[in-house]
Design an enzyme around this catalytic site. Structure first.
Site, short mmCIF file in Angstrom:
data_model
loop_
_atom_site.label_atom_id
_atom_site.label_comp_id
_atom_site.label_asym_id
_atom_site.label_seq_id
_atom_site.Cartn_x
_atom_site.Cartn_y
_atom_site.Cartn_z
N GLY A 169 39.36 47.02 21.90
CA GLY A 169 39.32 46.94 20.79
C GLY A 169 39.75 45.22 22.16
O GLY A 169 39.46 43.82 21.04
N ASN A 203 26.81 61.35 23.80
CA ASN A 203 27.99 61.15 23.80
C ASN A 203 27.81 62.62 22.46
O ASN A 203 29.49 63.12 23.50
CB ASN A 203 28.71 60.85 22.09
CG ASN A 203 28.98 59.12 22.25
OD1 ASN A 203 28.94 58.60 23.67
ND2 ASN A 203 29.17 58.20 21.55
N LYS A 250 22.70 57.42 20.84
CA LYS A 250 24.02 57.26 21.13
C LYS A 250 24.44 58.55 21.71
O LYS A 250 25.15 58.63 22.35
CB LYS A 250 25.14 56.10 20.50
CG LYS A 250 26.11 56.23 21.16
CD LYS A 250 25.94 55.34 22.49
CE LYS A 250 27.09 55.15 23.24
NZ LYS A 250 28.46 54.60 22.42
N ASN A 257 32.63 55.88 18.29
CA ASN A 257 31.36 56.02 18.07
C ASN A 257 31.31 57.61 17.00
O ASN A 257 32.13 57.58 16.14
CB ASN A 257 31.65 57.29 19.35
CG ASN A 257 32.15 56.75 20.79
OD1 ASN A 257 30.91 56.17 20.94
ND2 ASN A 257 32.85 57.22 21.77
N ALA A 293 41.36 50.35 24.58
CA ALA A 293 40.17 50.46 25.67
C ALA A 293 39.44 49.80 24.69
O ALA A 293 39.37 48.13 25.34
CB ALA A 293 39.84 51.46 25.91
N GLU A 332 37.74 63.00 18.11
CA GLU A 332 36.75 62.07 17.18
C GLU A 332 35.65 63.58 17.17
O GLU A 332 34.34 63.81 17.27
CB GLU A 332 35.79 61.69 17.93
CG GLU A 332 37.08 60.77 17.25
CD GLU A 332 36.89 59.34 17.90
OE1 GLU A 332 36.08 58.19 17.36
OE2 GLU A 332 36.34 58.52 19.17
N SER A 342 36.02 59.41 26.81
CA SER A 342 37.32 59.08 25.28
C SER A 342 37.59 60.73 25.14
O SER A 342 38.87 60.51 25.13
CB SER A 342 37.11 58.37 25.14
OG SER A 342 35.27 58.80 23.24
#
Length: 318
Positions: A15, A196, A192, A105, A13, A274, A262
Site C-alpha cells: 500500500g 505464491n 499467481k 495475495n 510495503a 497468510e 512476504s
C-alpha cells in the site's frame, strides 16, 4: 490526468509503495496508518526503489478511518490475516460510486469483501513485486512492480475487461506502474498461486531465500512438483494453466534478485502467516471438486504448525 482520488487501507510495503507512486504522479491519495502514523504524518514516506529513490515529505495521513475523506477508489492492501477488520473499516468509506481495489495475495478472499461492500464494484490487483517495509515510513522496492487487474463477479464468473478496470489502469500507468488486464479473475488468481504457494511455503519451511531454493537441484525439483499440483488445483476449478506457466515461474524466480518472500518476513517477524488465503483456501476449493493435492496439503499442515509455534514464542533457533 484523471481527478480520481485514492484511499490506502494498509500503508505497509504494498500500500505504501503504490500509494506513494500515485501521489508522486499527482493523484490525491489518503493513507490510513497504525503504528507509524505519527512518524509518517510528521516526516512523510521514503521509497528506495530500483526504479529511482524518492521522498514524499508530506502525505495525507490518518489513524482513524472515520476522519478520512471520501475517495473514489479504496485500495485495500492489508495482509489477509487482518481482513476481519474490514467490516468495520470499509463501510464509512463507501458510497454508491466507490470502487474497492483489493491488493492481496491468495484466493477466495473476494466473496467476504463483496458481502461487506454490497453492490459496489470490487476489482482485485495481483501484484508481481519484491517490496519490503524496512522502517517507519520507509519502503524498499527491490524488483518488478507490475499489477494484473481483474474484476470480481459472483462465484468468480469471468467479468471481462470493464470500464472501471481501464480507468484505474490508466491512473496507475501514469504513475509508472505496469498494468495488465485479465478477463477472468479466478484464472489470474490460480496463475499467481503457482508462484505464491510454492515459494512462500518453501521459504518458511526450508528457511531459505528464493535464490537458495533455485540453486539446489532437490529444492528446485520440489518447487516444480508443487507447481504441478497448483495446476491440478486450477483445473479442478475449471481453469486450465499450461505447463509453460511452470517454466515461466521458474525462469522468473531464477532471474529475480535474492528475495525473502512476504511469508518468510512475516515468520521472521513472528507475525501471523497468510496460510489460509494462500494455501488453505486453494486446498479447500480443490477438495470441494474432489481433487486431492497431497504435497500442498503437507505444506499446509507444516505451515500451520510452524505459524502457531513461532507466534507462541516457543520456536527453537533455526
Amino acid at each position: 490526468m484523471s481527478n480520481r482520488t485514492y484511499g490506502i487501507i494498509g500503508t505497509g510495503a504494498i500500500g505504501g509503495f503504490y500509494g506513494a507512486k500515485l501521489q508522486k504522479a499527482g493523484h490525491q491519495v489518503s493513507f490510513l496508518l497504525r503504528s507509524d502514523y505519527h512518524h509518517v504524518a510528521e516526516n512523510g514516506l521514503i521509497v528506495k526503489s530500483v526504479d529511482g529513490d524518492f521522498t514524499l515529505p508530506e502525505v495525507d495521513a490518518y489513524n482513524d478511518v472515520k476522519k478520512m475523506p471520501n475517495c473514489d477508489v479504496i485500495v485495500v492492501a492489508l495482509k489477509t490475516t487482518q481482513n476481519y477488520v474490514l467490516a468495520e473499516l470499509l463501510p464509512p468509506l463507501i458510497n454508491e460510486n466507490t470502487i474497492v481495489l483489493l491488493l492481496q495475495n491468495g484466493i477466495n478472499i473476494e466473496p467476504e469483501i463483496a458481502n461487506i461492500i454490497g453492490n459496489n464494484t470490487l476489482i482485485s490487483g495481483l501484484c508481481v513485486i519484491c517490496c519490503n517495509k524496512v522502517g517507519q515510513g520507509q519502503i524498499h522496492h527491490i524488483d518488478y512492480g507490475s499489477i494484473m487487474l481483474g474484476q470480481y463477479a459472483a462465484n468468480y464468473q469471468a467479468a471481462g475487461i470493464t470500464e472501471q478496470m481501464g480507468e484505474i489502469a490508466r491512473d496507475f500507468e501514469t504513475a509508472g506502474i505496469p498494468i495488465e488486464l485479465s478477463e477472468d479473475l479466478l484464472l489470474a488468481r490460480w496463475k499467481k498461486l503457482v508462484w505464491n504457494i510454492t515459494y512462500n511455503s518453501l521459504s518458511v519451511i526450508l528457511n531459505a531465500r528464493t535464490d537458495e531454493i533455485m540453486a539446489n537441484a532437490d529444492t528446485r525439483l520440489l518447487a516444480k512438483q508443487v507447481m504441478r499440483e497448483v495446476l491440478a488445483g486450477a483445473k479442478s476449478c475449471g481453469r486450465i494453466l499450461g505447463d509453460c506457466v511452470i517454466q515461466k515461474m521458474l525462469d522468473h524466480t531464477e532471474n529475480m534478485n535474492p528475495y525473502l518472500t512476504s511469508m518468510k518476513l512475516d515468520y521472521d517477524g513472528k507475525r501471523p502467516l497468510e496460510v489460509e488465503a494462500i494455501v488453505g483456501n486453494p486446498l479447500r476449493m480443490a477438495r470441494k471438486a474432489e481433487v486431492d493435492l497431497p504435497m500442498i496439503s503437507m505444506l499446509y499442515r507444516q505451515l500451520k504448525f510452524l505459524d502457531i509455534r513461532n507466534r507462541l514464542g516457543t520456536a527453537h533457533n533455526r
